[in-house]
Design a protein around this motif. Structure first.
Motif, mmCIF file in Angstrom:
data_model
loop_
_atom_site.group_PDB
_atom_site.id
_atom_site.type_symbol
_atom_site.label_atom_id
_atom_site.label_comp_id
_atom_site.label_asym_id
_atom_site.label_seq_id
_atom_site.Cartn_x
_atom_site.Cartn_y
_atom_site.Cartn_z
ATOM 1 N N LEU A 117 -1.313 -10.302 -7.827
ATOM 2 C CA LEU A 117 -0.821 -8.957 -8.118
ATOM 3 C C LEU A 117 -0.037 -8.941 -9.426
ATOM 4 N N PRO A 118 -0.725 -9.249 -10.546
ATOM 5 C CA PRO A 118 -0.015 -9.170 -11.813
ATOM 6 C C PRO A 118 0.438 -7.742 -12.055
ATOM 7 N N PHE A 119 1.590 -7.599 -12.694
ATOM 8 C CA PHE A 119 2.150 -6.291 -13.011
ATOM 9 C C PHE A 119 2.571 -5.518 -11.756
ATOM 10 N N ALA A 120 2.921 -6.227 -10.674
ATOM 11 C CA ALA A 120 3.503 -5.574 -9.507
ATOM 12 C C ALA A 120 5.003 -5.434 -9.738
ATOM 13 N N LEU A 121 5.538 -4.313 -9.306
ATOM 14 C CA LEU A 121 6.971 -4.057 -9.425
ATOM 15 C C LEU A 121 7.490 -3.813 -8.019
ATOM 16 N N GLY A 122 8.100 -4.847 -7.418
ATOM 17 C CA GLY A 122 8.472 -4.736 -6.019
ATOM 18 C C GLY A 122 7.221 -4.505 -5.169
ATOM 19 N N TYR A 123 7.274 -3.473 -4.328
ATOM 20 C CA TYR A 123 6.123 -3.126 -3.495
ATOM 21 C C TYR A 123 5.240 -2.076 -4.159
ATOM 22 N N ILE A 124 5.170 -2.063 -5.479
ATOM 23 C CA ILE A 124 4.296 -1.128 -6.194
ATOM 24 C C ILE A 124 3.364 -1.915 -7.108
ATOM 25 N N SER A 125 2.060 -1.750 -6.901
ATOM 26 C CA SER A 125 1.068 -2.347 -7.783
ATOM 27 C C SER A 125 0.838 -1.395 -8.954
ATOM 28 N N LEU A 126 1.312 -1.771 -10.118
ATOM 29 C CA LEU A 126 1.175 -0.892 -11.279
ATOM 30 C C LEU A 126 -0.285 -0.711 -11.685
ATOM 31 N N ILE A 127 -1.090 -1.760 -11.520
ATOM 32 C CA ILE A 127 -2.514 -1.648 -11.844
ATOM 33 C C ILE A 127 -3.193 -0.640 -10.922
ATOM 34 N N GLY A 128 -2.925 -0.754 -9.619
ATOM 35 C CA GLY A 128 -3.507 0.194 -8.671
ATOM 36 C C GLY A 128 -3.089 1.621 -8.962
ATOM 37 N N CYS B 193 0.830 -1.208 0.000
ATOM 38 C CA CYS B 193 0.000 0.000 0.000
ATOM 39 C C CYS B 193 0.863 1.255 0.000
ATOM 40 N N VAL B 194 1.881 1.249 0.844
ATOM 41 C CA VAL B 194 2.756 2.418 0.983
ATOM 42 C C VAL B 194 3.512 2.677 -0.318
ATOM 43 N N GLY B 195 4.089 1.626 -0.902
ATOM 44 C CA GLY B 195 4.843 1.792 -2.139
ATOM 45 C C GLY B 195 3.974 2.262 -3.294
ATOM 46 N N ALA C 238 6.724 17.053 -1.351
ATOM 47 C CA ALA C 238 6.149 15.779 -1.785
ATOM 48 C C ALA C 238 6.815 15.281 -3.056
ATOM 49 N N VAL C 239 7.213 16.193 -3.925
ATOM 50 C CA VAL C 239 7.932 15.799 -5.139
ATOM 51 C C VAL C 239 9.277 15.179 -4.772
ATOM 52 N N LEU C 240 9.979 15.797 -3.810
ATOM 53 C CA LEU C 240 11.287 15.300 -3.380
ATOM 54 C C LEU C 240 11.201 13.922 -2.739
ATOM 55 N N ILE C 241 10.077 13.639 -2.082
ATOM 56 C CA ILE C 241 9.923 12.381 -1.344
ATOM 57 C C ILE C 241 9.394 11.257 -2.228
ATOM 58 N N SER C 242 8.411 11.560 -3.073
ATOM 59 C CA SER C 242 7.696 10.504 -3.786
ATOM 60 C C SER C 242 8.558 9.795 -4.832
ATOM 61 N N ILE C 243 9.383 10.529 -5.558
ATOM 62 C CA ILE C 243 10.150 9.899 -6.640
ATOM 63 C C ILE C 243 11.196 8.910 -6.101
ATOM 64 N N PRO C 244 12.127 9.342 -5.226
ATOM 65 C CA PRO C 244 13.081 8.356 -4.694
ATOM 66 C C PRO C 244 12.392 7.325 -3.794
ATOM 67 N N GLY C 245 11.288 7.721 -3.126
ATOM 68 C CA GLY C 245 10.569 6.784 -2.268
ATOM 69 C C GLY C 245 9.978 5.629 -3.062
ATOM 70 N N ALA C 246 9.378 5.925 -4.204
ATOM 71 C CA ALA C 246 8.806 4.869 -5.044
ATOM 72 C C ALA C 246 9.895 3.932 -5.552
ATOM 73 N N ILE C 247 11.010 4.505 -5.967
ATOM 74 C CA ILE C 247 12.142 3.672 -6.415
ATOM 75 C C ILE C 247 12.628 2.779 -5.269
ATOM 76 N N GLY C 248 12.669 3.327 -4.068
ATOM 77 C CA GLY C 248 13.098 2.561 -2.906
ATOM 78 C C GLY C 248 12.183 1.390 -2.604
ATOM 79 N N TYR C 249 10.879 1.547 -2.835
ATOM 80 C CA TYR C 249 9.943 0.456 -2.560
ATOM 81 C C TYR C 249 9.990 -0.618 -3.636
ATOM 82 N N VAL C 250 10.434 -0.275 -4.823
ATOM 83 C CA VAL C 250 10.706 -1.318 -5.809
ATOM 84 C C VAL C 250 11.840 -2.205 -5.293
#
Length: 285
Positions: free
Chosen positions: A224-235, A60-62, A194-206
């Protein structure tokens, strides 16, 4: 998704689209990136989809951090056009925040699932109490500090935001108002953070999610098809379009509300979403 018929899948998809619109509006209204609403809603959707409890909260967080990327950029641009963003604070905080985001991503790789909920509840409740009950006399100083303390604040904003899946506005809003900055300026500046946090944060959760994919290969691939690490691409793809559309509307609303109305609305909202995870911690679901 396994265990769901087509009508349930459609209902979940429609819910995510609606939530995308609401998260975008909140990104503009509160400068929070929308993550404080996305995380609880993603949690319910992934629970219904049968995602294992051990990976549900970090997923969820990622995913929330991935969604925040475009909405925070849109929100920041809208606030910046109004001249409301304090770029001096952004320049002071960008490096400590980045270090905090990296630390949060590493923590997410190894932390138990309960830690994410505990952090979310503790911070949401603290923030709600400050916004709902604080008086003008409740402040740390007349202006933000300089030097080591300011850098420490930036690090805390980065690491806690990464563990909660929010854009950092929750913490930076509180800090800035505790140091006598107007709530409208705090909201606008938080959209830049939020811009500074979200971009590297998303990469970190992958990165953080790779061990989970190895532990649950069948479940993650099936549910969870199309999940990339802790990121659900569909969601993320279902939520993003509406959030981009509604973010400027939230900016307009933020500048139309009075200081007290904005604080009260933000406080009530945090109280509600924090309570959801208190129930989850108690029930183990």
């Amino acid at each position: 998704m396994a265990g769901l018929d087509i009508s349930e899948v459609i209902e979940l998809a429609a819910l995510l689209i609606v939530v995308g619109g609401l998260s975008g509006f909140l990104a503009g209204l509160f400068g929070i990136g929308g993550g404080a609403i996305l995380v609880p809603v993603f949690y319910e959707c992934f629970r219904l989809a049968g995602v294992p409890l051990e990976v549900r909260m970090p997923l969820c967080v990622g995913t929330s951090l991935a969604v925040i990327i475009p909405t925070s950029i849109r929100s920041f641009r809208a606030h910046h056009k109004r001249g409301a963003v304090d770029m001096t604070i952004v320049k002071r905080w960008w490096l400590p925040i980045l270090i905090g985001v990296v630390a949060g991503s590493v923590t997410a790789r190894y932390a138990p699932e309960r830690l994410f909920k505990i952090v979310f509840v503790a911070v949401a409740y603290s923030a709600a109490a400050r916004l709902l009950f604080a008086r003008e006399a409740w402040k740390f100083g007349d202006d933000l500090p300089k030097g080591l303390l300011m850098k420490a604040y930036g690090f805390l904003v980065g690491i806690l935001s990464t563990l909660m899946g929010i854009g950092g506005g929750l913490f930076s809003n509180l800090l800035m108002t505790f140091y006598s900055r107007p709530i409208h300026q705090a909201v606008a500046t938080s959209s830049a953070l939020a811009v500074l946090i979200s971009i590297p944060g998303a990469i970190g959760y992958v990165y953080a999610g790779w061990p989970a994919a190895a532990r649950y290969p069948d479940v993650m691939a099936l549910q969870l098809p199309f999940a990339l690490g802790y990121i659900s691409l569909i969601g993320a793809l279902l939520v993003m379009p509406m959030s981009l559309f509604t973010a400027p509307l939230g900016v307009r609303a933020a500048h139309a509300l009075s200081k007290r109305m904005l604080e009260a609305a933000f406080g009530c909202y945090l109280l509600i979403v924090g309570s959801r995870f208190v129930v989850s911690l108690a029930s183990g679901q």
